[in-house]
Write an enzyme that holds these catalytic residues in place. Structure first.
Site, short mmCIF file in Angstrom:
data_model
loop_
_atom_site.label_atom_id
_atom_site.label_comp_id
_atom_site.label_asym_id
_atom_site.label_seq_id
_atom_site.Cartn_x
_atom_site.Cartn_y
_atom_site.Cartn_z
N LYS A 152 17.47 4.25 10.00
CA LYS A 152 17.38 5.47 9.19
C LYS A 152 18.72 6.21 9.25
O LYS A 152 19.25 6.48 10.34
CB LYS A 152 16.25 6.34 9.75
CG LYS A 152 15.77 7.42 8.81
CD LYS A 152 14.52 8.05 9.40
CE LYS A 152 14.04 9.20 8.57
NZ LYS A 152 13.07 10.01 9.30
C1 E4P Z 1 10.64 11.68 7.89
O1 E4P Z 1 11.18 10.69 7.51
C2 E4P Z 1 11.27 13.02 7.86
O2 E4P Z 1 12.25 13.10 8.84
C3 E4P Z 1 10.18 14.05 8.07
O3 E4P Z 1 9.14 13.76 7.16
C4 E4P Z 1 10.64 15.48 7.93
O4 E4P Z 1 9.52 16.33 7.94
P1 E4P Z 1 9.62 17.92 8.15
O5 E4P Z 1 10.33 18.50 6.98
O6 E4P Z 1 8.20 18.36 8.24
O7 E4P Z 1 10.41 18.15 9.42
#
Ligand code: E4P
Length: 217
Positions: A87
């Site tokens: 990622k």
């Molecule tokens: C996942 O890939 C993201 O990092 C995550 O969904 C972010 O979520 P949030 O905006 O609730 O922190």
């Protein structure tokens, strides 16, 4: 539509997996820190523990922000387990790193995406997944689901292979909206997935069936 769970909490991952509908897991540095995971070895072991629990893709985020650092970290993560998807944040160095990994056949998930233009670069670099953040756009009075819809349309128009992974999903309604606009994946908290089951007619219907079943004894 694929379902990923958006957490680094092993108990929640196990619970979602036991439902039998889980396709993968996404994590990020904030979710890892929330579980108290510290130090490189513990971080890598935690990813391995997640891979042991589920069969699908597990997104593991690089901590480096420069190209060389992302490449070094991403190669280590990819080597860790075949389920790991590297990622990478949507920055100039991040796009270059995604292209590097694409050329090596390593799967990537581009995170922190907030516009169609960013999603275009992500697809052209060959990412496996693009992660537009729905909830964080809603938080600033911008329609997060509309961004998902526009990226889905753009990818279909130009026939890109990158899958649209709706991230920052905060509640069940977001999941329903992702289905309507054709997201390929939604990564969700367990509570939002469980919310899909809730319907008062299911509850009242079951209560009646249970009561009537007793009459059949
Ligand atoms: C996942 O890939 C993201 O990092 C995550 O969904 C972010 O979520 P949030 O905006 O609730 O922190």
């Amino acid at each position: 539509m694929k379902f990923f769970i958006d957490t680094a909490n092993l108990a929640q991952i196990k619970e979602a997996n036991e439902l039998g509908v889980l396709d993968g897991v996404t994590t990020n540095p904030s979710l890892m820190a929330k579980e108290g995971i510290k130090g490189k070895e513990n971080v890598l072991n935690h990813y391995l523990a997640i891979c042991d629990l589920v069969d699908g893709d597990v997104s593991a985020e690089v901590l480096a922000t420069d190209y060389e650092g992302m490449v070094k970290e991403g190669l280590e993560l990819a080597k860790l387990h075949k389920q790991i998807v590297v990622k990478i944040p949507c920055t100039k160095d991040g796009i270059k790193a995604i292209k590097f990994f694409t050329d090596k056949g390593i799967r990537t998930n581009c995170t922190l995406v907030f516009s169609v233009g960013q999603a275009l670069l992500v697809a052209k670099a060959g990412a496996t997944y693009v992660s537009p953040f729905v909830g964080r756009l809603d938080d600033i009075s911008t329609d997060g689901i509309d961004l998902i819809a526009r990226i889905v349309d753009m990818y279909r128009e130009y026939d890109f292979d990158t899958q649209v992974l709706a991230a920052s999903i905060r509640h069940t309604m977001h999941i329903n909206q992702c289905v309507e606009v054709g997201a390929d994946v939604a990564t969700c908290p367990l509570s939002a997935i469980e919310g899909l089951l809730k319907h008062p007619l299911t509850d009242s219907g079951l209560a009646t069936f249970i009561a009537d079943a007793k009459k059949m004894d």
